[in-house]
Write an enzyme that holds these catalytic residues in place. Structure first.
Site, PDB file in Angstrom:
ATOM      1  N   GLN A   7       0.680   5.029   1.586  1.00  0.00           N
ATOM      2  CA  GLN A   7       0.701   4.148   2.749  1.00  0.00           C
ATOM      3  C   GLN A   7      -0.044   4.762   3.943  1.00  0.00           C
ATOM      4  O   GLN A   7       0.371   4.643   5.097  1.00  0.00           O
ATOM      5  CB  GLN A   7       2.144   3.807   3.126  1.00  0.00           C
ATOM      6  CG  GLN A   7       2.788   2.809   2.189  1.00  0.00           C
ATOM      7  CD  GLN A   7       2.126   1.443   2.243  1.00  0.00           C
ATOM      8  OE1 GLN A   7       1.588   1.026   3.268  1.00  0.00           O
ATOM      9  NE2 GLN A   7       2.164   0.719   1.117  1.00  0.00           N
ATOM     10  N   SER A   8      -1.169   5.397   3.669  1.00  0.00           N
ATOM     11  CA  SER A   8      -1.927   6.096   4.710  1.00  0.00           C
ATOM     12  C   SER A   8      -2.604   5.134   5.682  1.00  0.00           C
ATOM     13  O   SER A   8      -3.391   4.269   5.290  1.00  0.00           O
ATOM     14  CB  SER A   8      -2.988   6.988   4.064  1.00  0.00           C
ATOM     15  OG  SER A   8      -3.882   7.494   5.032  1.00  0.00           O
TER      16      SER A   8
END
Length: 344
Positions: free
Chosen positions: A86-87
Protein backbone atom coordinates in the site's frame (compact mmCIF):
# COMPACT_ATOMS: atom_id res chain seq x y z
CA UNK A 1 13.73 32.02 13.37
CA UNK A 2 16.26 33.36 10.87
CA UNK A 3 16.26 37.11 10.27
CA UNK A 4 15.96 36.61 6.51
CA UNK A 5 14.83 33.77 4.29
CA UNK A 6 16.81 35.16 1.35
CA UNK A 7 19.89 33.17 2.30
CA UNK A 8 19.41 30.59 -0.43
CA UNK A 9 23.18 30.06 -0.50
CA UNK A 10 22.71 28.32 2.85
CA UNK A 11 21.03 25.51 0.92
CA UNK A 12 23.98 24.97 -1.37
CA UNK A 13 23.22 23.78 -4.88
CA UNK A 14 19.52 23.03 -4.23
CA UNK A 15 18.20 25.45 -6.84
CA UNK A 16 20.58 24.31 -9.59
CA UNK A 17 19.68 20.59 -9.60
CA UNK A 18 17.38 19.06 -12.26
CA UNK A 19 13.76 19.10 -11.11
CA UNK A 20 10.47 18.06 -12.69
CA UNK A 21 7.67 20.20 -11.29
CA UNK A 22 4.92 17.82 -10.15
CA UNK A 23 3.47 19.15 -6.88
CA UNK A 24 0.98 21.92 -6.16
CA UNK A 25 3.15 24.24 -4.06
CA UNK A 26 3.14 25.87 -1.63
CA UNK A 27 0.81 23.61 0.32
CA UNK A 28 -1.52 25.28 2.85
CA UNK A 29 -0.60 25.94 6.46
CA UNK A 30 -3.84 25.80 8.45
CA UNK A 31 -4.88 26.11 12.10
CA UNK A 32 -6.39 23.12 13.91
CA UNK A 33 -8.47 25.06 16.43
CA UNK A 34 -10.67 22.18 17.58
CA UNK A 35 -7.73 19.87 18.19
CA UNK A 36 -5.88 22.66 19.99
CA UNK A 37 -8.83 23.10 22.35
CA UNK A 38 -9.24 19.35 22.87
CA UNK A 39 -5.56 18.83 23.69
CA UNK A 40 -5.02 21.93 25.81
CA UNK A 41 -2.65 23.60 23.35
CA UNK A 42 -2.16 27.32 22.83
CA UNK A 43 -2.19 26.66 19.08
CA UNK A 44 -2.11 23.73 16.69
CA UNK A 45 -1.27 23.93 13.00
CA UNK A 46 -1.18 21.48 10.12
CA UNK A 47 1.07 21.68 7.05
CA UNK A 48 -1.16 20.20 4.36
CA UNK A 49 1.24 18.11 2.29
CA UNK A 50 -1.70 15.85 1.57
CA UNK A 51 -2.63 18.64 -0.87
CA UNK A 52 0.29 18.30 -3.31
CA UNK A 53 -2.15 17.29 -6.04
CA UNK A 54 -0.41 14.41 -7.78
CA UNK A 55 -2.75 11.36 -7.84
CA UNK A 56 -4.64 12.36 -4.66
CA UNK A 57 -1.63 14.07 -3.10
CA UNK A 58 0.95 13.27 -0.45
CA UNK A 59 4.47 14.12 0.59
CA UNK A 60 6.16 11.91 -2.03
CA UNK A 61 5.34 14.39 -4.81
CA UNK A 62 8.00 16.76 -3.44
CA UNK A 63 10.59 13.99 -3.39
CA UNK A 64 9.74 12.68 -6.84
CA UNK A 65 10.40 16.08 -8.40
CA UNK A 66 14.13 15.56 -7.89
CA UNK A 67 14.21 11.89 -8.94
CA UNK A 68 12.23 12.58 -12.10
CA UNK A 69 14.32 15.67 -12.79
CA UNK A 70 17.44 13.52 -12.85
CA UNK A 71 15.69 10.75 -14.79
CA UNK A 72 14.62 13.17 -17.53
CA UNK A 73 18.08 14.72 -17.65
CA UNK A 74 19.49 11.24 -18.26
CA UNK A 75 16.98 10.49 -21.02
CA UNK A 76 15.19 7.71 -19.15
CA UNK A 77 11.98 6.28 -20.58
CA UNK A 78 10.96 4.05 -17.63
CA UNK A 79 10.85 4.53 -13.86
CA UNK A 80 11.30 1.66 -11.40
CA UNK A 81 10.49 1.88 -7.69
CA UNK A 82 9.92 -0.54 -4.81
CA UNK A 83 7.69 -0.12 -1.77
CA UNK A 84 5.10 -1.74 0.46
CA UNK A 85 1.90 -3.15 -1.00
CA UNK A 86 0.00 0.00 0.00
CA UNK A 87 2.88 2.37 -0.79
CA UNK A 88 1.99 6.01 -1.36
CA UNK A 89 5.43 6.51 -2.92
CA UNK A 90 4.77 3.83 -5.54
CA UNK A 91 1.36 5.30 -6.36
CA UNK A 92 2.70 8.81 -6.85
CA UNK A 93 5.71 7.56 -8.84
CA UNK A 94 3.36 5.76 -11.22
CA UNK A 95 1.32 8.95 -11.54
CA UNK A 96 4.40 11.08 -12.23
CA UNK A 97 5.52 8.63 -14.89
CA UNK A 98 2.11 8.80 -16.56
CA UNK A 99 2.14 12.59 -16.53
CA UNK A 100 5.64 12.76 -18.01
CA UNK A 101 5.03 10.13 -20.70
CA UNK A 102 7.18 7.42 -19.13
CA UNK A 103 6.51 3.78 -18.30
CA UNK A 104 6.48 2.63 -14.67
CA UNK A 105 7.51 -0.71 -13.15
CA UNK A 106 6.60 -0.92 -9.47
CA UNK A 107 7.56 -3.64 -7.01
CA UNK A 108 5.26 -4.30 -4.06
CA UNK A 109 6.94 -5.70 -0.93
CA UNK A 110 5.12 -7.87 1.62
CA UNK A 111 5.96 -5.72 4.66
CA UNK A 112 2.87 -6.50 6.73
CA UNK A 113 1.12 -9.74 7.72
CA UNK A 114 -2.09 -8.53 6.06
CA UNK A 115 -3.17 -10.84 3.23
CA UNK A 116 -6.88 -10.10 2.85
CA UNK A 117 -8.12 -9.35 -0.68
CA UNK A 118 -9.10 -5.77 0.15
CA UNK A 119 -5.57 -4.93 1.30
CA UNK A 120 -3.99 -6.56 -1.75
CA UNK A 121 -6.32 -5.04 -4.36
CA UNK A 122 -7.86 -1.81 -3.09
CA UNK A 123 -6.41 1.56 -2.07
CA UNK A 124 -3.05 2.35 -3.60
CA UNK A 125 -2.87 -0.99 -5.46
CA UNK A 126 -6.05 -0.16 -7.36
CA UNK A 127 -4.59 3.24 -8.26
CA UNK A 128 -1.28 1.68 -9.37
CA UNK A 129 -3.22 -0.42 -11.87
CA UNK A 130 -5.36 2.50 -13.01
CA UNK A 131 -2.19 4.53 -13.60
CA UNK A 132 -0.86 1.83 -15.95
CA UNK A 133 2.05 0.59 -13.86
CA UNK A 134 3.52 -2.86 -14.45
CA UNK A 135 3.43 -4.55 -11.04
CA UNK A 136 6.03 -6.94 -9.61
CA UNK A 137 6.01 -8.59 -6.19
CA UNK A 138 8.72 -9.15 -3.57
CA UNK A 139 7.96 -11.50 -0.69
CA UNK A 140 10.53 -10.32 1.88
CA UNK A 141 9.36 -7.02 3.30
CA UNK A 142 12.27 -6.34 5.63
CA UNK A 143 15.05 -7.05 3.12
CA UNK A 144 15.80 -3.61 1.68
CA UNK A 145 18.95 -4.73 -0.11
CA UNK A 146 17.16 -7.75 -1.58
CA UNK A 147 14.32 -5.57 -2.80
CA UNK A 148 16.80 -3.28 -4.53
CA UNK A 149 18.54 -6.25 -6.17
CA UNK A 150 15.22 -7.59 -7.45
CA UNK A 151 14.38 -4.17 -8.89
CA UNK A 152 17.80 -3.95 -10.57
CA UNK A 153 17.16 -7.33 -12.19
CA UNK A 154 14.00 -5.91 -13.76
CA UNK A 155 15.98 -2.86 -14.89
CA UNK A 156 18.64 -5.09 -16.46
CA UNK A 157 15.94 -6.85 -18.45
CA UNK A 158 14.63 -3.52 -19.71
CA UNK A 159 18.12 -2.43 -20.74
CA UNK A 160 18.65 -5.68 -22.62
CA UNK A 161 15.43 -4.97 -24.50
CA UNK A 162 16.71 -1.51 -25.46
CA UNK A 163 14.99 0.52 -22.75
CA UNK A 164 16.45 3.35 -20.67
CA UNK A 165 15.32 2.65 -17.11
CA UNK A 166 15.87 4.87 -14.07
CA UNK A 167 15.73 3.16 -10.66
CA UNK A 168 14.53 5.08 -7.60
CA UNK A 169 16.42 3.49 -4.71
CA UNK A 170 14.96 4.18 -1.28
CA UNK A 171 17.19 2.02 0.93
CA UNK A 172 20.54 2.83 2.56
CA UNK A 173 23.59 2.96 0.31
CA UNK A 174 22.02 5.27 -2.27
CA UNK A 175 21.99 9.10 -2.18
CA UNK A 176 18.59 10.26 -0.85
CA UNK A 177 17.95 12.66 -3.72
CA UNK A 178 14.25 12.88 -2.93
CA UNK A 179 14.98 14.26 0.54
CA UNK A 180 15.93 17.52 -1.16
CA UNK A 181 12.20 18.05 -1.68
CA UNK A 182 11.90 18.51 2.07
CA UNK A 183 14.90 20.78 2.30
CA UNK A 184 12.90 22.98 -0.06
CA UNK A 185 9.76 22.38 2.04
CA UNK A 186 11.59 23.75 5.08
CA UNK A 187 12.25 26.97 3.17
CA UNK A 188 8.59 27.11 2.13
CA UNK A 189 7.37 26.52 5.67
CA UNK A 190 9.60 29.20 7.15
CA UNK A 191 8.36 31.72 4.60
CA UNK A 192 4.75 30.94 5.60
CA UNK A 193 5.52 31.17 9.31
CA UNK A 194 7.26 34.50 8.83
CA UNK A 195 4.49 35.91 6.62
CA UNK A 196 1.74 34.94 9.09
CA UNK A 197 3.65 35.80 12.28
CA UNK A 198 3.26 32.25 13.65
CA UNK A 199 5.25 31.12 16.70
CA UNK A 200 5.89 27.39 17.17
CA UNK A 201 7.40 25.20 19.87
CA UNK A 202 7.67 21.89 18.01
CA UNK A 203 6.98 20.19 14.67
CA UNK A 204 5.81 16.56 14.39
CA UNK A 205 6.43 14.46 11.26
CA UNK A 206 6.38 10.74 10.37
CA UNK A 207 9.82 9.10 10.27
CA UNK A 208 10.09 6.06 7.97
CA UNK A 209 12.77 6.01 5.29
CA UNK A 210 14.01 9.22 6.92
CA UNK A 211 13.88 11.33 3.76
CA UNK A 212 11.06 13.65 4.85
CA UNK A 213 12.25 13.93 8.46
CA UNK A 214 15.93 14.41 7.60
CA UNK A 215 15.20 16.77 4.72
CA UNK A 216 13.18 19.06 6.99
CA UNK A 217 15.87 18.97 9.66
CA UNK A 218 18.68 19.84 7.26
CA UNK A 219 16.64 22.61 5.64
CA UNK A 220 15.57 24.18 8.93
CA UNK A 221 19.00 24.06 10.51
CA UNK A 222 20.77 25.30 7.37
CA UNK A 223 18.42 28.30 7.37
CA UNK A 224 19.18 29.05 11.01
CA UNK A 225 15.93 27.76 12.49
CA UNK A 226 16.20 25.76 15.73
CA UNK A 227 12.57 24.58 15.83
CA UNK A 228 12.53 21.10 17.44
CA UNK A 229 11.40 18.35 15.05
CA UNK A 230 9.84 15.20 16.54
CA UNK A 231 9.82 12.15 14.28
CA UNK A 232 7.11 9.54 14.89
CA UNK A 233 8.65 6.17 13.98
CA UNK A 234 6.53 4.17 11.55
CA UNK A 235 8.80 1.33 10.40
CA UNK A 236 11.52 0.70 12.99
CA UNK A 237 12.11 1.63 16.62
CA UNK A 238 13.78 4.85 17.72
CA UNK A 239 17.07 3.12 18.57
CA UNK A 240 17.39 1.74 15.03
CA UNK A 241 16.02 4.88 13.37
CA UNK A 242 18.44 7.35 15.00
CA UNK A 243 21.66 6.27 13.21
CA UNK A 244 19.75 5.92 9.95
CA UNK A 245 18.45 9.45 10.29
CA UNK A 246 21.88 10.86 11.10
CA UNK A 247 23.31 9.13 8.02
CA UNK A 248 20.52 10.59 5.91
CA UNK A 249 21.35 14.09 7.16
CA UNK A 250 25.02 13.59 6.25
CA UNK A 251 24.05 12.36 2.78
CA UNK A 252 21.68 15.28 2.19
CA UNK A 253 24.33 17.80 3.20
CA UNK A 254 26.77 16.13 0.79
CA UNK A 255 24.21 16.37 -2.05
CA UNK A 256 23.86 20.09 -1.31
CA UNK A 257 27.60 20.63 -0.97
CA UNK A 258 27.30 22.07 2.56
CA UNK A 259 28.48 21.07 6.02
CA UNK A 260 25.87 19.03 7.87
CA UNK A 261 24.03 21.53 10.12
CA UNK A 262 22.22 18.79 12.11
CA UNK A 263 23.55 17.65 15.48
CA UNK A 264 22.72 14.42 17.26
CA UNK A 265 20.71 16.38 19.82
CA UNK A 266 18.39 17.43 16.97
CA UNK A 267 17.32 13.81 16.37
CA UNK A 268 14.12 13.63 18.40
CA UNK A 269 12.14 10.41 17.93
CA UNK A 270 9.20 8.58 19.45
CA UNK A 271 8.17 5.00 18.72
CA UNK A 272 5.21 4.95 21.12
CA UNK A 273 2.72 4.34 18.26
CA UNK A 274 4.84 1.87 16.27
CA UNK A 275 3.75 -1.48 17.76
CA UNK A 276 2.92 -4.03 16.57
CA UNK A 277 4.88 -2.90 13.50
CA UNK A 278 4.91 -1.21 10.11
CA UNK A 279 1.49 -0.81 8.53
CA UNK A 280 -0.31 -2.38 11.49
CA UNK A 281 -2.96 -0.44 13.34
CA UNK A 282 -3.10 0.02 17.10
CA UNK A 283 -5.57 1.70 19.43
CA UNK A 284 -3.77 5.03 19.88
CA UNK A 285 -3.31 5.39 16.13
CA UNK A 286 -6.99 4.62 15.46
CA UNK A 287 -7.95 7.17 18.13
CA UNK A 288 -5.67 9.76 16.50
CA UNK A 289 -7.16 9.07 13.06
CA UNK A 290 -10.66 9.49 14.45
CA UNK A 291 -9.68 12.69 16.26
CA UNK A 292 -8.35 14.26 13.07
CA UNK A 293 -11.36 13.18 11.02
CA UNK A 294 -14.09 14.11 13.50
CA UNK A 295 -12.59 17.34 14.82
CA UNK A 296 -10.79 18.79 11.79
CA UNK A 297 -12.07 16.91 8.73
CA UNK A 298 -8.58 15.55 8.05
CA UNK A 299 -8.17 12.04 6.62
CA UNK A 300 -5.08 10.25 7.92
CA UNK A 301 -3.75 6.81 7.01
CA UNK A 302 -2.87 3.98 9.44
CA UNK A 303 0.71 3.66 8.16
CA UNK A 304 2.28 7.13 8.32
CA UNK A 305 0.13 10.16 9.05
CA UNK A 306 -2.06 8.37 11.61
CA UNK A 307 0.93 7.26 13.66
CA UNK A 308 2.41 10.74 13.39
CA UNK A 309 -0.83 12.20 14.74
CA UNK A 310 -0.62 9.75 17.65
CA UNK A 311 2.84 11.19 18.30
CA UNK A 312 1.40 14.70 18.06
CA UNK A 313 -1.26 13.88 20.66
CA UNK A 314 1.39 12.45 22.98
CA UNK A 315 3.58 15.53 22.52
CA UNK A 316 0.62 17.75 23.42
CA UNK A 317 0.09 15.76 26.59
CA UNK A 318 3.67 16.38 27.63
CA UNK A 319 3.58 20.13 26.92
CA UNK A 320 0.26 21.76 27.92
CA UNK A 321 -0.13 25.20 26.39
CA UNK A 322 2.44 24.54 23.66
CA UNK A 323 2.18 25.61 20.01
CA UNK A 324 2.60 22.55 17.80
CA UNK A 325 2.72 21.90 14.05
CA UNK A 326 1.69 18.61 12.43
CA UNK A 327 3.06 17.72 8.99
CA UNK A 328 0.27 15.86 7.17
CA UNK A 329 2.05 13.61 4.65
CA UNK A 330 -1.15 12.27 3.06
CA UNK A 331 -1.89 8.60 2.44
CA UNK A 332 -5.69 8.80 2.13
CA UNK A 333 -5.95 6.02 -0.53
CA UNK A 334 -4.59 3.48 1.96
CA UNK A 335 -7.63 4.06 4.20
CA UNK A 336 -9.69 1.97 1.78
CA UNK A 337 -7.36 -1.01 2.26
CA UNK A 338 -7.83 -0.85 6.05
CA UNK A 339 -11.62 -0.51 6.23
CA UNK A 340 -12.25 -3.39 8.63
CA UNK A 341 -9.40 -2.31 10.92
CA UNK A 342 -10.63 1.28 11.08
CA UNK A 343 -14.30 0.49 11.68
CA UNK A 344 -14.14 -2.78 13.59
Amino acid sequence: MPDSLAKTSALGCLDTLPRARLAHLPTPLEPMRNIAADLGLAAAWVKRDDCTGLALGGNKARQLEFYFGEALAEGADTILITGAVQSNYVRQAAAAAARLGMAAHVQLEARTPKTDPTYKRSGNVLLDRMLGATIHHFAHGEDEAGADRALEAVADGLRTAGGRPYVIHLGPGHPPLGALGYVDAARELLAQIEADGIALDELVVPSGSGATHAGLLVGLRALGCDLPVLGACVRRGAEAQRPRLLERCEEIAALLGIANPVREVDLRLTDAALAPGYGQLNRITRDAINLAARREGLILDPVYSGKAMAGFVAAAGQAPGARLLFVHTGGAPAVFAYGDDLTG
